[in-house]
Write a protein that holds these residues in place. Structure first.
Motif, PDB file in Angstrom:
ATOM      1  N   LYS A 272       7.392   8.034   1.646  1.00 43.04           N
ATOM      2  CA  LYS A 272       7.182   6.592   1.466  1.00 43.04           C
ATOM      3  C   LYS A 272       8.251   5.793   2.211  1.00 43.04           C
ATOM      4  O   LYS A 272       7.971   4.757   2.812  1.00 43.04           O
ATOM      5  CB  LYS A 272       7.143   6.257  -0.033  1.00 43.04           C
ATOM      6  CG  LYS A 272       5.859   6.817  -0.681  1.00 43.04           C
ATOM      7  CD  LYS A 272       5.895   6.842  -2.189  1.00 43.04           C
ATOM      8  CE  LYS A 272       5.709   5.444  -2.772  1.00 43.04           C
ATOM      9  NZ  LYS A 272       5.439   5.550  -4.244  1.00 43.04           N
TER      10      LYS A 272
ATOM     11  N   ARG B 243      -4.344   9.833   2.488  1.00 40.41           N
ATOM     12  CA  ARG B 243      -5.264   8.739   2.797  1.00 40.41           C
ATOM     13  C   ARG B 243      -4.550   7.646   3.596  1.00 40.41           C
ATOM     14  O   ARG B 243      -5.052   7.174   4.611  1.00 40.41           O
ATOM     15  CB  ARG B 243      -5.842   8.177   1.486  1.00 40.41           C
ATOM     16  CG  ARG B 243      -6.619   6.891   1.609  1.00 40.41           C
ATOM     17  CD  ARG B 243      -7.692   6.739   0.548  1.00 40.41           C
ATOM     18  NE  ARG B 243      -8.848   7.590   0.816  1.00 40.41           N
ATOM     19  CZ  ARG B 243      -9.852   7.240   1.625  1.00 40.41           C
ATOM     20  NH1 ARG B 243      -9.866   6.070   2.224  1.00 40.41           N
ATOM     21  NH2 ARG B 243     -10.858   8.061   1.829  1.00 40.41           N
ATOM     22  N   TYR B 244      -3.362   7.289   3.166  1.00 36.88           N
ATOM     23  CA  TYR B 244      -2.628   6.254   3.913  1.00 36.88           C
ATOM     24  C   TYR B 244      -2.344   6.726   5.332  1.00 36.88           C
ATOM     25  O   TYR B 244      -2.532   5.987   6.299  1.00 36.88           O
ATOM     26  CB  TYR B 244      -1.316   5.879   3.209  1.00 36.88           C
ATOM     27  CG  TYR B 244      -0.582   4.794   3.987  1.00 36.88           C
ATOM     28  CD1 TYR B 244      -0.880   3.444   3.791  1.00 36.88           C
ATOM     29  CD2 TYR B 244       0.341   5.128   4.972  1.00 36.88           C
ATOM     30  CE1 TYR B 244      -0.271   2.453   4.543  1.00 36.88           C
ATOM     31  CE2 TYR B 244       0.958   4.138   5.732  1.00 36.88           C
ATOM     32  CZ  TYR B 244       0.655   2.812   5.514  1.00 36.88           C
ATOM     33  OH  TYR B 244       1.249   1.833   6.271  1.00 36.88           O
TER      34      TYR B 244
ATOM     35  N   ILE C  93       1.493   4.459  -3.137  1.00 33.20           N
ATOM     36  CA  ILE C  93       1.171   5.883  -2.945  1.00 33.20           C
ATOM     37  C   ILE C  93       1.731   6.667  -4.130  1.00 33.20           C
ATOM     38  O   ILE C  93       2.928   6.593  -4.425  1.00 33.20           O
ATOM     39  CB  ILE C  93       1.778   6.416  -1.619  1.00 33.20           C
ATOM     40  CG1 ILE C  93       1.062   5.775  -0.419  1.00 33.20           C
ATOM     41  CG2 ILE C  93       1.677   7.948  -1.550  1.00 33.20           C
ATOM     42  CD1 ILE C  93       1.696   6.082   0.930  1.00 33.20           C
TER      43      ILE C  93
ATOM     44  N   ARG D  39      -2.579  13.068  -2.311  1.00 30.74           N
ATOM     45  CA  ARG D  39      -3.896  12.611  -1.911  1.00 30.74           C
ATOM     46  C   ARG D  39      -3.825  11.193  -1.347  1.00 30.74           C
ATOM     47  O   ARG D  39      -4.336  10.901  -0.269  1.00 30.74           O
ATOM     48  CB  ARG D  39      -4.816  12.659  -3.133  1.00 30.74           C
ATOM     49  CG  ARG D  39      -6.207  12.969  -2.766  1.00 30.74           C
ATOM     50  CD  ARG D  39      -7.103  13.151  -3.971  1.00 30.74           C
ATOM     51  NE  ARG D  39      -8.321  12.444  -3.647  1.00 30.74           N
ATOM     52  CZ  ARG D  39      -9.032  11.744  -4.499  1.00 30.74           C
ATOM     53  NH1 ARG D  39      -8.664  11.680  -5.758  1.00 30.74           N
ATOM     54  NH2 ARG D  39     -10.111  11.123  -4.102  1.00 30.74           N
ATOM     55  N   SER D  40      -3.174  10.316  -2.090  1.00 30.11           N
ATOM     56  CA  SER D  40      -3.105   8.939  -1.586  1.00 30.11           C
ATOM     57  C   SER D  40      -2.169   8.853  -0.385  1.00 30.11           C
ATOM     58  O   SER D  40      -2.353   8.011   0.496  1.00 30.11           O
ATOM     59  CB  SER D  40      -2.703   7.962  -2.697  1.00 30.11           C
ATOM     60  OG  SER D  40      -1.560   8.402  -3.386  1.00 30.11           O
TER      61      SER D  40
ATOM     62  N   GLU E 105      -9.145  13.567   2.814  1.00 29.07           N
ATOM     63  CA  GLU E 105      -8.701  12.176   2.638  1.00 29.07           C
ATOM     64  C   GLU E 105      -8.255  11.576   3.970  1.00 29.07           C
ATOM     65  O   GLU E 105      -8.588  10.443   4.311  1.00 29.07           O
ATOM     66  CB  GLU E 105      -7.523  12.127   1.646  1.00 29.07           C
ATOM     67  CG  GLU E 105      -7.900  12.432   0.213  1.00 29.07           C
ATOM     68  CD  GLU E 105      -8.806  11.346  -0.390  1.00 29.07           C
ATOM     69  OE1 GLU E 105      -8.732  10.178   0.059  1.00 29.07           O
ATOM     70  OE2 GLU E 105      -9.586  11.676  -1.301  1.00 29.07           O
TER      71      GLU E 105
ATOM     72  N   ALA F  26     -10.240   8.498   5.843  1.00 27.77           N
ATOM     73  CA  ALA F  26      -9.550   7.216   6.063  1.00 27.77           C
ATOM     74  C   ALA F  26      -9.476   6.874   7.545  1.00 27.77           C
ATOM     75  O   ALA F  26      -9.408   5.711   7.935  1.00 27.77           O
ATOM     76  CB  ALA F  26      -8.138   7.280   5.475  1.00 27.77           C
TER      77      ALA F  26
ATOM     78  N   ASP G 127       0.498  10.118  -5.035  1.00 29.88           N
ATOM     79  CA  ASP G 127       0.379  11.578  -4.960  1.00 29.88           C
ATOM     80  C   ASP G 127       0.048  11.965  -3.518  1.00 29.88           C
ATOM     81  O   ASP G 127      -0.108  11.114  -2.652  1.00 29.88           O
ATOM     82  CB  ASP G 127      -0.709  12.068  -5.921  1.00 29.88           C
ATOM     83  CG  ASP G 127      -2.000  11.288  -5.751  1.00 29.88           C
ATOM     84  OD1 ASP G 127      -2.241  10.756  -4.638  1.00 29.88           O
ATOM     85  OD2 ASP G 127      -2.775  11.177  -6.723  1.00 29.88           O
TER      86      ASP G 127
ATOM     87  N   ALA H  94       0.843  -1.207   0.000  1.00 30.57           N
ATOM     88  CA  ALA H  94       0.000   0.000   0.000  1.00 30.57           C
ATOM     89  C   ALA H  94       0.877   1.255   0.000  1.00 30.57           C
ATOM     90  O   ALA H  94       0.557   2.244  -0.678  1.00 30.57           O
ATOM     91  CB  ALA H  94      -0.927   0.000   1.215  1.00 30.57           C
TER      92      ALA H  94
END
Ligand code: ZN
Length: 683
Positions: free
Chosen positions: A312, A140-141, A132, A136-137, A275, A279, A134, A128
């Motif tokens: 990340k 969310r994470y 990632i 946004r994601s 986001e 989440a 961007d 997951a």
């Protein structure tokens, strides 16, 4: 003014190993053999009550201190271990708390099974993170990592390794409702100082930290670990730079910041809050209390300003380390080598079964607690203490009436607060429901993860519901006590309700002298200069007048002098000012316990026991509950930094009570003698 959430501070320095002292069933009552009759009570009351014990006792090698609290702690641990291990041996009915406790423990202990799974359990999380693409994601994470793992005022825990931490508690402005408090987080090391302090020692720690991050990434088979590790450390340093200090964290007035949902977007841009919150299961929440506003703003800005790849790498490192205890052995070893040895100086890791017991207690605290009280804390014990609490509260009520320094209006507020005070004894009326927590035998990693998630959801579910004033923040098997300032409540767990603090087999005078004084101490905190911050409803609303503070200070100054005079080691004096609040609470607690005891007699005389009058039993029991031996290095640390005086001096607080003079025939000229006018009566 700061409001540090206060626990009892029994100076528990937990042993790395648990060298169980044989659980000998001591005869109930005063430890007569521990008394040193060669010392006059009026010269040194601690030495009189404990001198023979003190001479005969050695501090165990793996401890820095030993005494009443350590003995109770050891016995409780032994009982808890037995309960958990028994649950693991017997296959209780599926779904029962015993079964969950047993399965959790067994899974944690299954080293071979954990080793065989390798990185499989953490794989989906790593995938997951890799996906990632961007901001946004990323947001969310990050939202999926939010947990209810901090507590600003009760248990006072400001640390979370997740980017932010959630605490769901009473709104300090509108105490009839729950609000979500957002706290800063995201660091692997304990506090911002570790990242920003320029001293060579901290620079060395940071170098070791970088190696640690690299090692964890390597264990996770992450390519290019050295470069990635450097990026992780750099990002954490940036997060630390925007963090609030520990001192600011405990300043309620700086922290009680209500933000509407749109203020997060406006005042803390960078993180995609829509986001993140959706989440985190908080998508519909309209208001938050942002405890660390500058940090939340700074952290949100870093989400936008720092390279996506750095984030990340950072998340990969945290995903690999967060559940290290239930990952293949090399993860746990590396995590301990840094967090245990480098950061804390602990040379040896505790045995796996001890860690398993702690982890089980962490994940299923009130399940273990239920089992504990069923076996060890009968309803009669609870009833006996609850009756004591009623007498203590009545004693406080009378004392407030008699105060000459408090304005009548303030007295009325104090009495109102006393009326709504809830003193919880032993265990909660309703235990937490673990039915939604799925514990799978053989899935240590999943169990750990699900336990955190269920605890998080339990907290989210409080939002919008009426306040549950019966909720506990300590488990019944904890040897400690806590004052919950906003709830106007206290928790006295079953585990502390043991000899020498409490024993239903002995005369009541002894219980009032020991646990009664402790309960009195905690109650008094609700009414002192710090308790004055919160009114009877838990609202942040100072109910003392300026004149009240001034008068309180005048009595307090005399107590400062009394403690300044104590010499703990040659040339090293107790700090009267630093320990003032706690010393005031000690005087108040013992005084209220004594009054409460007298009330409980209802005018009837009490018989002597063990050759001691009831007043003698009361005071000796008090001093024996403070028996403790401490290594010199720790004693120096306590004098320098602790808000409590060393235990031996806490026992000498008796000199402020008239009844003590009569009970031991204390005369002018003796070392602890105070003329009646010099005895302190703050409450
Ligand atoms: Zn205290």
């Amino acid at each position: 003014m700061t409001y540090p959430g206060r626990t009892l501070s029994l100076a528990l320095t937990l042993s790395a190993a648990l060298p169980f002292t044989a659980a000998t069933a001591d005869a109930p009552g005063i430890d007569l053999a521990g008394i040193d009759r060669s010392v006059a009570p009026g010269d040194d009351f601690f030495a009189y009550a404990n001198g023979a014990w003190y001479k005969a006792t050695a501090i165990p090698e793996d401890r820095a201190t030993y005494g009443a609290s350590a003995i109770v702690y050891d016995r409780t641990s032994q009982r808890t271990v037995e309960l958990i291990q028994d649950a693991a041996k017997t296959e209780a009915a599926a779904g029962s708390v015993e079964r969950k406790v047993g399965d959790y423990y067994t899974s944690f202990m299954d080293e071979a099974g954990i080793e065989a799974k390798g990185l499989t359990p953490v794989r989906s999380k790593l995938d997951a993170i890799a996906a990632i693409a961007d901001r946004r994601s990323l947001s969310r994470y990050l939202g999926t990592t939010l947990r209810a793992d901090v507590d600003a005022l009760n248990a006072t825990n400001f640390y979370t390794d997740n980017l932010l931490g959630l605490w769901v508690a009473q709104d300090l402005d509108e105490p009839s409702r729950y609000v979500p408090f957002l706290l800063q987080g995201g660091l692997d090391m304990p506090e911002r100082t570790y990242y920003v302090d320029p001293s060579p020692q901290m620079a060395e720690t940071r170098a070791r930290f970088q190696s640690h991050v690299v090692k964890i990434l390597e264990l996770g088979q992450i390519a290019d670990a050295a470069a990635r590790g450097a990026r992780v450390v750099d990002l954490e340093r940036r997060i630390a730079e925007v963090h609030a200090s520990r001192e600011d964290s405990s300043d309620v007035k700086k922290s009680n910041n209500h933000w509407k949902r749109d203020a997060l977007d406006r005042s803390a841009p960078g993180l995609d809050w829509a986001e993140y919150l959706s989440a985190a299961g908080l998508g519909a929440q309209s208001e938050f209390v942002v405890w660390h506003p500058a940090a939340v703003t700074g952290i949100a800005a870093l989400v936008a300003s720092q390279p996506l790849d750095a984030w990340k790498d950072y998340l990969t490192f945290h995903a690999l380390e967060h559940h290290a205890a239930v990952m293949p052995a090399a993860f746990g070893q590396e995590s301990f080598a840094f967090h245990g040895t480098v950061l804390q100086g602990t040379p040896m890791r505790r045995d796996r079964w001890k860690r398993a017991v702690d982890a089980t207690g962490g994940a299923l605290g009130e399940a273990v607690g239920q089992m504990y009280v069923r076996k060890y804390f009968p309803p009669e014990d609870k009833a006996r203490i609850e009756a004591m609490v009623l007498h203590l509260i009545a004693a406080f009520d009378r004392r407030i009436d008699r105060l000459d320094w408090m304005a009548p209006k303030t007295k009325a507020m104090a009495k109102a607060k006393l009326k709504t005070l809830k003193v919880h004894v032993g265990y909660p009326d309703r235990f937490r429901d673990y039915s939604s927590l799925e514990i799978v035998r053989g899935d240590a990693y999943g169990n750990d993860e699900r336990a955190e998630l269920v605890e998080y959801r339990r907290n989210l579910a409080k939002l919008g519901k009426p306040i549950d004033r019966g909720e506990w923040v300590m488990t019944p098997q904890t040897v400690n006590a806590v004052n919950l300032p906003v709830m106007n409540a206290m928790n006295f767990p079953a585990a502390i309700l043991r000899p020498p603090y409490f024993d239903p087999a002995r005369p009541l005078a002894m219980d009032y002298g020991a646990i009664g004084a402790v309960i009195g101490h905690e109650i008094s905190h609700s009414f002192d200069d710090q308790g004055a911050l919160f009114d009877d409803s838990g609202r942040l609303n100072n109910w003392w007048t300026e004149a009240d503070f001034a008068h309180f200070q005048a009595s307090a100054d005399r107590l400062v002098k009394q403690y300044d005079a104590y010499e703990a080691l040659p040339g090293l004096h107790v700090k009267g000012k630093q320990t003032l609040s706690e010393n005031v609470a000690d005087v108040a607690g013992l005084s209220a316990a004594y009054d409460g005891y007298r009330m409980s007699l209802g005018g009837k005389p009490a018989p002597a026991a063990q050759g001691l009058s009831d007043d003698q039993q009361f005071f000796v029991s008090f001093a024996q509950s403070w028996r403790q031996k401490m290594r010199e290095a720790l004693l120096r640390q306590v004098i320098v930094g602790d808000s409590h005086a060393p235990d031996a001096f806490r026992a000498d607080v008796v000199r402020n009570l008239d009844a003590w003079y009569a009970a031991f025939d204390v005369k002018p000229g003796q070392k602890l003698y105070l003329a009646p006018a010099d005895r302190i009566r703050v409450w």
